[in-house]
Design a protein around this motif. Structure first.
Motif, PDB file in Angstrom:
ATOM      1  N   TYR A   1       8.917 -24.501  39.997  1.00 56.36           N
ATOM      2  CA  TYR A   1       8.817 -23.582  38.856  1.00 56.36           C
ATOM      3  C   TYR A   1       7.374 -23.111  38.656  1.00 56.36           C
TER       4      TYR A   1
ATOM      5  N   GLU B   1      17.289 -18.641  38.895  1.00 59.85           N
ATOM      6  CA  GLU B   1      16.340 -19.547  38.254  1.00 59.85           C
ATOM      7  C   GLU B   1      14.926 -18.980  38.290  1.00 59.85           C
TER       8      GLU B   1
ATOM      9  N   PHE C   1      12.605 -18.000  35.001  1.00 58.94           N
ATOM     10  CA  PHE C   1      11.299 -18.603  34.735  1.00 58.94           C
ATOM     11  C   PHE C   1      10.184 -17.559  34.692  1.00 58.94           C
TER      12      PHE C   1
ATOM     13  N   HIS D   1       9.182 -16.102  31.393  1.00 56.01           N
ATOM     14  CA  HIS D   1       8.379 -16.872  30.448  1.00 56.01           C
ATOM     15  C   HIS D   1       7.036 -16.165  30.231  1.00 56.01           C
TER      16      HIS D   1
ATOM     17  N   ILE E   1      10.961 -26.675  31.078  1.00 57.56           N
ATOM     18  CA  ILE E   1      12.239 -25.975  31.279  1.00 57.56           C
ATOM     19  C   ILE E   1      13.346 -26.496  30.359  1.00 57.56           C
TER      20      ILE E   1
ATOM     21  N   SER F   1      15.058 -25.899  42.386  1.00 56.26           N
ATOM     22  CA  SER F   1      15.722 -25.635  41.103  1.00 56.26           C
ATOM     23  C   SER F   1      16.412 -26.905  40.612  1.00 56.26           C
TER      24      SER F   1
END
Length: 299
Positions: A15, A194, A198, A201, A243, A265
């Motif tokens: 991530y 995924e 992310f 964000h 997360i 992930s």
């Protein structure tokens, strides 16, 4: 013409590598082969085979990339392949002017998440001598670490700084490596979904990135398994808070006597388990039969 790229596993910075963190990644002994032959039929025949030699893509296109025929190929794969061919042509105009027979063979299960897309992108780029990162960006969102691994064939640290990829080869072969195992969770997470989630964000996670960078550097050279386990646990807690998901050990493996870390992930694909000689038995009893020792996974 034949080409080959190895798969990948991201050991640290999942991530956060998308936000510029430094990730430790290893190449795998499982990869993908690409074979290309010219034909005189003025079309493109594309076939893809699984590790069990089952054909999962069987398509024929004209030279403008219009689909002429597909046999038992899911619409989503046809769409993705059509898009890929057109993006390839943007970087290598006329690459298929004379017609082509293209065949790919995966050495790993498509659900494993070892890089079926990145190995394909890298093979195509080596074939046509184009920039693999550009081709990746035209088709998928991601950090590009998987392309870097495929080209290095050694463990690396990967970090994106101001649109520049900083790639450093490293050693990662702990003295307790015989106690390390990769276990597949019998699930396949949509990694692109995924990634997109992310990237939305707004937080840049600068403090967390500094912690993850420090942990990654320490994990790569740690000689003591107990200390190594503590580092994995700290890494899990940092990502968990980012997360809003519980670490997989707390969800599924509360009674595991070592330390577990998610890779890629969370909730699917592989996990890394730091345990002992009884670890494979522990996971097989719980129904997880894909347990691969460190030495059989890492190239």
């Amino acid at each position: 013409m034949n080409y080959y790229s190895c798969g990948k596993l991201l050991i640290t910075a999942e991530y956060l590598v998308l936000k510029g963190a430094k990730g430790l990644a290893i190449p795998t002994k499982y990869g993908q082969k690409l074979s290309v032959k010219k034909n005189k039929k003025k079309n493109i025949i594309w076939e893809a085979y699984t590790c069990d030699n089952e054909k999962w893509i069987d398509c024929k296109f004209d030279l403008s990339f219009k689909l002429l025929k597909s046999k038992k190929t899911k619409k989503e794969y046809v769409y993705s392949l059509t898009k890929l061919l057109r993006k390839i042509n943007e970087l290598s105009p006329g690459f298929a002017d004379q017609g082509l027979n293209v065949s790919t063979i995966l050495e790993f299960n498509r659900n494993w998440g070892l890089g079926s897309s990145s190995t394909l992108i890298n093979n195509i780029s080596n074939w046509l001598n184009i920039n693999p990162y550009e081709l990746l960006k035209k088709n998928f969102k991601g950090s590009g670490y998987d392309i870097a691994v495929a080209n290095s064939k050694k463990p690396i640290f990967f970090q994106t700084k101001d649109d520049f990829n900083e790639i450093t080869k490293t050693d990662f072969s702990p003295p307790f490596r015989n106690n390390l195992f990769f276990i597949h969770l019998n699930k396949k997470v949509n990694s692109q979904k995924e990634v997109n989630k992310f990237l939305n964000h707004k937080n840049e996670f600068k403090g967390d990135i500094l912690k993850i960078n420090r942990l990654g550097s320490m994990v790569a050279k740690e000689k003591n398994q107990e200390t190594f386990n503590e580092m994995l646990k700290e890494h899990e807690e940092i990502i968990s808070n980012i997360i809003y998901k519980k670490p997989i050990q707390k969800v599924l493996f509360k009674d595991f006597y070592g330390q577990i870390k998610s890779l890629g992930s969370w909730g699917g694909d592989f996990i890394l388990a730091s345990g002992d000689s009884e670890t494979p038995s522990y996971f097989s009893k719980k129904g997880y039969n894909t347990v691969i020792p460190f030495s059989k996974m890492k190239l």
